[in-house]
Design a protein around this motif. Structure first.
Motif, short mmCIF file in Angstrom:
data_model
loop_
_atom_site.label_atom_id
_atom_site.label_comp_id
_atom_site.label_asym_id
_atom_site.label_seq_id
_atom_site.Cartn_x
_atom_site.Cartn_y
_atom_site.Cartn_z
N ILE A 70 0.82 -1.21 0.00
CA ILE A 70 0.00 0.00 0.00
C ILE A 70 0.85 1.26 0.00
N GLU A 114 -11.51 5.50 1.00
CA GLU A 114 -11.07 6.17 2.22
C GLU A 114 -11.51 5.38 3.44
N GLU A 115 -12.76 4.91 3.40
CA GLU A 115 -13.29 4.10 4.50
C GLU A 115 -12.49 2.81 4.66
N MET A 117 -9.38 2.41 3.85
CA MET A 117 -8.09 2.76 4.45
C MET A 117 -8.25 2.94 5.96
N PHE A 118 -9.35 3.54 6.36
CA PHE A 118 -9.61 3.72 7.79
C PHE A 118 -9.73 2.37 8.49
N ARG A 120 -8.41 -0.35 7.58
CA ARG A 120 -7.10 -0.98 7.61
C ARG A 120 -6.24 -0.39 8.71
N LEU A 121 -6.38 0.93 8.90
CA LEU A 121 -5.68 1.59 10.01
C LEU A 121 -6.07 0.96 11.34
N LEU A 122 -7.38 0.77 11.52
CA LEU A 122 -7.86 0.17 12.77
C LEU A 122 -7.30 -1.23 12.94
N TYR A 124 -4.42 -2.44 11.73
CA TYR A 124 -3.02 -2.37 12.11
C TYR A 124 -2.88 -1.97 13.57
N ALA A 125 -3.71 -1.00 13.99
CA ALA A 125 -3.64 -0.57 15.39
C ALA A 125 -3.95 -1.74 16.31
N MET A 127 -3.61 -4.88 15.70
CA MET A 127 -2.51 -5.84 15.64
C MET A 127 -1.38 -5.40 16.57
#
Lengths: 179, 179
Positions: A70, A114-115, A117-118, A120-122, A124-125, A127
DNA sequence: AGGATCACTTTACATTTGTTAAGAAATTAC
DNA sequence: GTAATTTCTTAACAAATGTAAAGTGATCCT
């Protein structure tokens, strides 16, 4: 990159290519710039990086998911990781330029990306949080509970590095749990 | 939420509030819904969650950074973590509704926020990778090298949980490195 | 100033994990 | 079908980490 599942691919046949590759095919090599995103029709894919000579897996992808480096795909920087098929796989392969065309010509897709990506951010957090909160054994039990499909389809050695431990240690944890 | 540094706050004095709070003030409590974002003028803030009775810190914020429970603020779900000041602090406090107003009335801000979210995703990913790739000692050395300001301003017990180890273990690592 | 609390270190011991090596089981290749 | 390779497990030992408890400074509070 996830989220390709929201795209009606049939409209865009001329923009992507369907490919079939054997197991252990490298889709993107560490250090090279990612120019393509892939959407998995069939098969299993892992993302890993070289760590002092050993390979460390940090994500798995399966049917219905999109995958790319990404950060390399977006920034044009060399990828920190290798993308490789675990099994034989059928994939859609699309260039960055053509994916942009698809996104621009599909109303409402950009906010959806965008959603994604959000989300995916959550992920990773969570993890990261799991790593500092839970023991390896707890993480393995969570994997059994929440993502059993990974266990069924991925060799244990890759799962071990994904959990942050050695294959030997994972084997001991499994042995302990089976009794 | 980071990125408030891109906002020209002076135009929007009526939409936010400047507050001063002592050390150990809770800005958002675990389990409650985040309705405000904060921008730090002065002070240090940590984000932590309760883990089997112990508190586990998973992020630090300082002057010039914005902070909120990003997932609770966005989704309206109860926050998984507590936001608390480490030192006495001066902050801008802005409601979700008013931040939306600011974003909508500042041309080009929304893509910037998207870029900030992308950067945050990359940061979480690299935090996760560091956990599965590096030893606690290596993570501590990286902290000294890359973010020495954290060490100067944050009690070691919080840094220990951020590294995924106990304060005792961190103390041993420090002892070993000092010789 | 003095008592209380907090932050950090050190010690001793238990537990877990890493490393290396060997071998069993499963899979792949020809 | 058999050999080669890969995957997984087990064992033995070393190293790292967790836990509990004690002690030392430092800081806070009144």
């Amino acid at each position: 990159m996830r989220g390709s599942e929201y795209i009606d691919w049939s409209q865009y046949r001329h923009l992507y290519e369907e490919i079939s590759v054997p197991a252990r095919s490298v889709l993107l090599e560490e250090g090279k710039v990612s120019r393509y995103a892939y959407f998995i029709i069939e098969g299993a894919v892992r993302v890993w990086f070289n760590n002092k000579g050993k390979d460390t897996t940090f994500q798995f992808f399966f049917e219905g998911e999109g995958v790319s480096s990404i950060e390399s795909f977006r920034t044009g920087q060399p990828s920190m990781c290798t993308i490789e098929t675990i099994t034989a796989a059928r994939l859609y392969k699309i260039s960055k330029e053509n994916l942009e065309l698809v996104i621009d010509s599909t109303p409402g897709l950009r906010p959806k990306m965008e959603e994604i990506m959000f989300q995916r951010l959550l992920r990773y957090a969570s993890m990261f949080i799991s790593q500092i909160r839970d023991t390896p054994q707890e993480r393995y039990e969570a994997l059994i509970r929440d993502q059993p499909h990974i266990l069924q389809r991925v060799p244990l050695q890759y799962i071990a590095s994904y959990l942050g431990i050695t294959p030997v240690s994972l084997s001991r944890i499994r042995n302990k749990l089976h009794r």
